[in-house]
Design an enzyme around this catalytic site. Structure first.
Site, PDB file in Angstrom:
ATOM      1  N   GLU A 116      45.547  62.969  40.401  1.00  0.00           N
ATOM      2  CA  GLU A 116      45.209  61.531  40.228  1.00  0.00           C
ATOM      3  C   GLU A 116      46.384  61.306  39.116  1.00  0.00           C
ATOM      4  O   GLU A 116      47.032  62.182  38.588  1.00  0.00           O
ATOM      5  CB  GLU A 116      44.046  61.539  39.553  1.00  0.00           C
ATOM      6  CG  GLU A 116      43.530  62.254  38.328  1.00  0.00           C
ATOM      7  CD  GLU A 116      41.959  62.297  38.164  1.00  0.00           C
ATOM      8  OE1 GLU A 116      40.995  61.983  39.146  1.00  0.00           O
ATOM      9  OE2 GLU A 116      41.643  62.272  36.849  1.00  0.00           O
ATOM     10  N   ARG A 193      32.527  69.537  36.841  1.00  0.00           N
ATOM     11  CA  ARG A 193      32.080  69.374  35.386  1.00  0.00           C
ATOM     12  C   ARG A 193      32.257  70.730  34.730  1.00  0.00           C
ATOM     13  O   ARG A 193      31.482  71.405  34.968  1.00  0.00           O
ATOM     14  CB  ARG A 193      30.888  68.669  35.244  1.00  0.00           C
ATOM     15  CG  ARG A 193      30.646  67.515  34.378  1.00  0.00           C
ATOM     16  CD  ARG A 193      29.500  66.958  34.285  1.00  0.00           C
ATOM     17  NE  ARG A 193      29.409  65.737  35.143  1.00  0.00           N
ATOM     18  CZ  ARG A 193      28.346  65.220  36.161  1.00  0.00           C
ATOM     19  NH1 ARG A 193      27.257  66.233  36.074  1.00  0.00           N
ATOM     20  NH2 ARG A 193      28.600  64.435  36.867  1.00  0.00           N
TER      21      ARG A 193
HETATM   22 ZN    ZN Z   1      39.370  63.273  37.035  1.00  0.00          ZN
END
Ligand code: ZN
Length: 316
Positions: A116, A193
């Site tokens: 990203e 996470r």
């Molecule tokens: Zn991310």
């Protein structure tokens, strides 16, 4: 055959870290005061944009990709490859990492990996971002995670509006409180996470961590991927190339006056992040208020963007 631009209706996602900036700054109708994400140009099954007008009105972007591939210049792949979001981090996001294509394909039901990049639209003064870590080996990463040495493990970087960050899969990262970002990414929704600041929800529950997978996919040592920007001054537009990498090329178009373009790519995706403009194409003119998202298809040929506005534009 000449093809018309495709304007998209975004989908909004509520998040515990979200806020109201997507309404306050972009005038969107948001579902609640905890709205974190605008999925602006998306063919991902977890939130698809729909075509807002014209002959394809009402179809999803994914449906168009499947049925009308000529719009995308016959580009290959079973999935529309990109996903553009605007994120309102009203609170800190969890510290996270994303897998690459091979890992996601093998472990996440054929998902794409997630590389990203972020364009900082706005942020509070003095805001940080977490970008990378200080461990020099996997063993050290495991030890520091186990000992919860977050302050020394996580690398904090100061950010300001207009900054751009490339975040390849494997990069440990997090947006921090008070950041509004336009994200261009591979079309994937897989997040591992690492750390969630030990926060609990209203039932006292912590969100799940995915430490084993996160450690497996993390790049160690961290690699700083801040590419040099290229700036081109043309008639009516300054084009900044932020990144030109395997999965996408991302530009900023600063339009002032009238800029002429010809379509040189199978398709381009565009988001108006500031100001206002008009897109002229053939006999047609389309208003481009802030917050407009659209696809420039293969057969656009020549077009003109006029006004005083900033666009983030990407292609594969
Ligand atoms: Zn991310």
């Amino acid at each position: 055959m000449t093809q018309s631009p495709l304007f998209l209706t975004p989908v909004f996602q509520e998040r515990i870290w979200g806020g109201t900036s997507l309404r306050d700054k972009f005038n969107y109708e948001i579902p609640s005061d905890l709205t974190g994400e605008c999925w602006a140009i998306s063919a991902h099954p977890n939130g698809q944009s729909t075509i807002a007008s014209g002959e394809h009105a009402g179809k999803t972007l994914g449906q168009l990709w499947d049925e009308n591939r000529e719009i995308f210049g016959g580009a290959e792949g079973t999935k529309f490859p990109l996903l553009t979001k605007i994120l309102d981090a009203n609170n800190d996001l969890s510290v996270q990492v994303h897998p690459n294509d091979d890992y996601a394909h093998a472990n996440e039901n054929g998902e794409l990996g997630k590389t990203e990049c972020w364009y900082i639209i706005d942020c509070k003064e003095g805001t940080d971002m977490i970008y990378g870590h200080t461990a020099s080996s996997k063993e050290e990463l495991v030890r520091m995670v186990e000992n919860e040495e977050w302050d020394s493990l996580l690398r904090r970087v100061k950010i300001k509006p207009g900054d751009f960050f490339y975040v390849p899969s494997g990069t440990i990262h997090a947006l921090c409180e008070g950041t509004l970002v336009l994200e261009t990414q591979q079309s994937s929704d897989t997040t591992y996470r690492v750390y969630d600041y030990d926060r609990t929800d209203d039932r006292g529950e912590k969100r799940e961590l995915h430490l084993e997978k996160a450690i497996e996919v993390s790049t160690v040592p961290h690699v700083d991927s801040l590419a040099e920007q290229k700036i081109e001054e043309l008639d009516g537009v300054t084009i900044t190339t932020f990144v030109k990498e395997q999965y996408f090329t991302v530009y900023k178009w600063d339009i002032l006056g009238k800029a002429s373009f010809t379509q040189k790519h199978p398709f381009q995706i565009c988001s108006v992040i500031d100001g206002e403009g008009i897109l002229h194409h053939g006999e047609e003119s389309y208003p481009l208020p802030k917050g407009t998202h659209f696809v420039l298809p293969a057969g656009m040929e020549a077009f003109v963007v006029e006004g005083d506005c900033k666009l983030i534009v990407s292609h594969v």
